[in-house]
Motif scaffolding. Sequence first.
Motif, PDB file in Angstrom:
ATOM      1  N   GLY A  26       1.106  -1.275   0.108  1.00  0.00           N
ATOM      2  CA  GLY A  26       0.088  -0.152   0.307  1.00  0.00           C
ATOM      3  C   GLY A  26       0.915   1.177   0.013  1.00  0.00           C
ATOM      4  O   GLY A  26       0.149   2.261  -0.867  1.00  0.00           O
ATOM      5  N   ARG A  27       1.729   1.308   1.108  1.00  0.00           N
ATOM      6  CA  ARG A  27       3.136   2.285   0.801  1.00  0.00           C
ATOM      7  C   ARG A  27       3.534   2.366  -0.562  1.00  0.00           C
ATOM      8  O   ARG A  27       3.705   3.925  -0.665  1.00  0.00           O
ATOM      9  CB  ARG A  27       3.710   2.226   1.886  1.00  0.00           C
ATOM     10  CG  ARG A  27       2.980   2.201   3.494  1.00  0.00           C
ATOM     11  CD  ARG A  27       4.614   2.347   4.015  1.00  0.00           C
ATOM     12  NE  ARG A  27       4.159   1.936   5.986  1.00  0.00           N
ATOM     13  CZ  ARG A  27       4.685   1.980   6.475  1.00  0.00           C
ATOM     14  NH1 ARG A  27       6.025   1.364   6.854  1.00  0.00           N
ATOM     15  NH2 ARG A  27       4.177   2.245   7.711  1.00  0.00           N
ATOM     16  N   ASN A  31      -1.610   3.065  -2.121  1.00  0.00           N
ATOM     17  CA  ASN A  31      -2.988   2.725  -2.043  1.00  0.00           C
ATOM     18  C   ASN A  31      -3.059   2.441  -0.511  1.00  0.00           C
ATOM     19  O   ASN A  31      -2.769   1.527   0.449  1.00  0.00           O
ATOM     20  CB  ASN A  31      -3.534   1.200  -2.358  1.00  0.00           C
ATOM     21  CG  ASN A  31      -4.650   1.036  -2.530  1.00  0.00           C
ATOM     22  OD1 ASN A  31      -5.522   1.719  -2.420  1.00  0.00           O
ATOM     23  ND2 ASN A  31      -5.031  -0.121  -3.853  1.00  0.00           N
ATOM     24  N   HIS A  32      -3.774   3.530   0.055  1.00  0.00           N
ATOM     25  CA  HIS A  32      -4.502   4.166   0.776  1.00  0.00           C
ATOM     26  C   HIS A  32      -5.027   2.877   2.095  1.00  0.00           C
ATOM     27  O   HIS A  32      -4.738   2.473   3.329  1.00  0.00           O
ATOM     28  CB  HIS A  32      -5.321   5.412   1.663  1.00  0.00           C
ATOM     29  CG  HIS A  32      -4.408   6.361   1.532  1.00  0.00           C
ATOM     30  ND1 HIS A  32      -3.100   6.485   1.374  1.00  0.00           N
ATOM     31  CD2 HIS A  32      -4.216   7.355   0.225  1.00  0.00           C
ATOM     32  CE1 HIS A  32      -2.783   7.443   0.960  1.00  0.00           C
ATOM     33  NE2 HIS A  32      -3.232   8.292   0.432  1.00  0.00           N
ATOM     34  N   ASN A  35      -3.290  -0.628   2.633  1.00  0.00           N
ATOM     35  CA  ASN A  35      -2.351   0.158   3.615  1.00  0.00           C
ATOM     36  C   ASN A  35      -3.415  -0.184   5.024  1.00  0.00           C
ATOM     37  O   ASN A  35      -2.612  -0.791   6.209  1.00  0.00           O
ATOM     38  CB  ASN A  35      -1.803   1.766   3.196  1.00  0.00           C
ATOM     39  CG  ASN A  35      -0.507   1.876   4.602  1.00  0.00           C
ATOM     40  OD1 ASN A  35      -0.414   1.006   5.514  1.00  0.00           O
ATOM     41  ND2 ASN A  35      -0.364   2.850   4.622  1.00  0.00           N
ATOM     42  N   ILE A  36      -4.368   0.179   5.183  1.00  0.00           N
ATOM     43  CA  ILE A  36      -5.038   0.583   6.013  1.00  0.00           C
ATOM     44  C   ILE A  36      -5.509  -0.836   6.454  1.00  0.00           C
ATOM     45  O   ILE A  36      -5.429  -1.478   7.540  1.00  0.00           O
ATOM     46  CB  ILE A  36      -6.747   1.045   6.066  1.00  0.00           C
ATOM     47  CG1 ILE A  36      -5.729   2.947   6.043  1.00  0.00           C
ATOM     48  CG2 ILE A  36      -7.694   0.539   7.213  1.00  0.00           C
ATOM     49  CD1 ILE A  36      -6.839   3.724   5.516  1.00  0.00           C
TER      50      ILE A  36
END
Length: 70
Positions: A26-27, A31-32, A35-36
């Motif tokens: 994600g980092r 792509n948030h 990541n979450i």
Amino acid sequence: MEFTMNRDTIAGSWKQFKGNVKVQWGRLTGNHIDNIQGKGSELAGKVQEDYGVTKDAVKQKIDQHDEKTK
């Protein structure tokens, strides 16, 4: 009981690893959502590893905590 606990502990370690990979992806891609989701998987894996509980029990504990903090 001990076999199940060990299996749940191993499953928790694996879930943490997969969550960490998802966070890093994600980092890298920006792509948030990945990541979450990865952080959520890491948390669930850590709880599962530390306490040797099933995946469903982990989800229930996390949901209970979320409800308390709202």
